[in-house]
Design a protein around this motif. Structure first.
Motif, PDB file in Angstrom:
ATOM      1  N   GLU A  20       0.756  -1.159  -0.035  1.00 44.12           N
ATOM      2  CA  GLU A  20      -0.022  -0.022   0.083  1.00 44.12           C
ATOM      3  C   GLU A  20       0.787   1.432  -0.001  1.00 44.12           C
ATOM      4  O   GLU A  20       0.332   2.228  -0.284  1.00 44.12           O
ATOM      5  N   ALA A  21       2.011   1.083   0.366  1.00 45.25           N
ATOM      6  CA  ALA A  21       2.968   2.543   0.301  1.00 45.25           C
ATOM      7  C   ALA A  21       3.268   2.759  -1.015  1.00 45.25           C
ATOM      8  O   ALA A  21       3.883   4.188  -1.001  1.00 45.25           O
ATOM      9  N   ILE A  22       2.901   2.287  -1.888  1.00 45.89           N
ATOM     10  CA  ILE A  22       3.294   2.736  -3.431  1.00 45.89           C
ATOM     11  C   ILE A  22       2.566   4.137  -3.485  1.00 45.89           C
ATOM     12  O   ILE A  22       3.298   4.803  -4.175  1.00 45.89           O
ATOM     13  N   ALA A  23       1.414   4.185  -2.886  1.00 45.92           N
ATOM     14  CA  ALA A  23       0.780   5.473  -3.159  1.00 45.92           C
ATOM     15  C   ALA A  23       1.422   6.824  -2.434  1.00 45.92           C
ATOM     16  O   ALA A  23       1.337   7.780  -2.691  1.00 45.92           O
ATOM     17  N   ASP A  24       2.306   6.249  -1.422  1.00 47.01           N
ATOM     18  CA  ASP A  24       3.056   7.278  -0.605  1.00 47.01           C
ATOM     19  C   ASP A  24       4.172   7.995  -1.158  1.00 47.01           C
ATOM     20  O   ASP A  24       4.826   9.035  -0.931  1.00 47.01           O
TER      21      ASP A  24
END
Length: 167
Positions: A30-34
């Motif tokens: 989910e960190a890809i969006a960060d």
């Protein structure tokens, strides 16, 4: 794109409203969006909003993608983030891109080849090594037993391949 790290890839459209199927390569998917905005290997820059988890990734909205056709046209585009936006890694972890091209030596100091790619098919990472003086490649498990030393500063990896692997 030397200062860029590949953090994901677009799998095409998800639904009919311009969402894409996004596969994340980050430790915390989910960190890809960060790490947005992300730059595609098509030269475009995208803001990323994950909308939901789907099989093998996420459904996501990307800036500038409005239709199913726009999303389908992005199938296979790799997404990159600047290295300075990514977290620092512990001493025994490496970004795959840092290993590509590094010389691999056996424990006796004989060069075996260079890392062509880092692959993962579920069990463990594998180093694909192009043998010195040959066109064929060898897959070496990227474990502490088979790869006891990685020295990126010196640009060398020391490998202790299983018996028979290089025959």
């Amino acid at each position: 794109m030397e200062d860029q790290i590949c953090v994901g890839t677009i799998g095409g459209a998800f639904g009919v409203h311009g969402e894409v199927r996004l596969k994340s390569f980050t430790a915390d998917p989910e960190a890809i969006a960060d790490y947005a905005p992300l730059t595609g290997d098509n030269g475009q820059t995208y803001e990323v909003q994950l909308t939901r988890e789907v099989k093998q990734g996420f459904a996501a909205r990307l800036s500038g993608v409005r239709s199913k056709e726009d999303a389908d046209a992005l199938r296979g585009v790799r997404l990159y983030a600047p290295r300075d936006r990514l977290p620092s890694l512990p001493d025994d972890e490496y970004y795959h891109s840092d290993l590509i091209g590094v010389a691999v030596y056996d424990t006796g100091g004989v060069e075996l080849g260079r890392v062509k790619a880092v692959l993962n098919h579920g069990a463990t990472d594998l180093l694909e090594i192009v043998r010195s003086g040959a066109s064929q490649t060898v897959l070496l498990p990227f474990t502490l037993t088979c790869v006891p030393t990685v020295d990126l500063t010196a640009g060398r990896i020391v490998a202790d391949p299983p018996e028979g692997l290089l025959d």
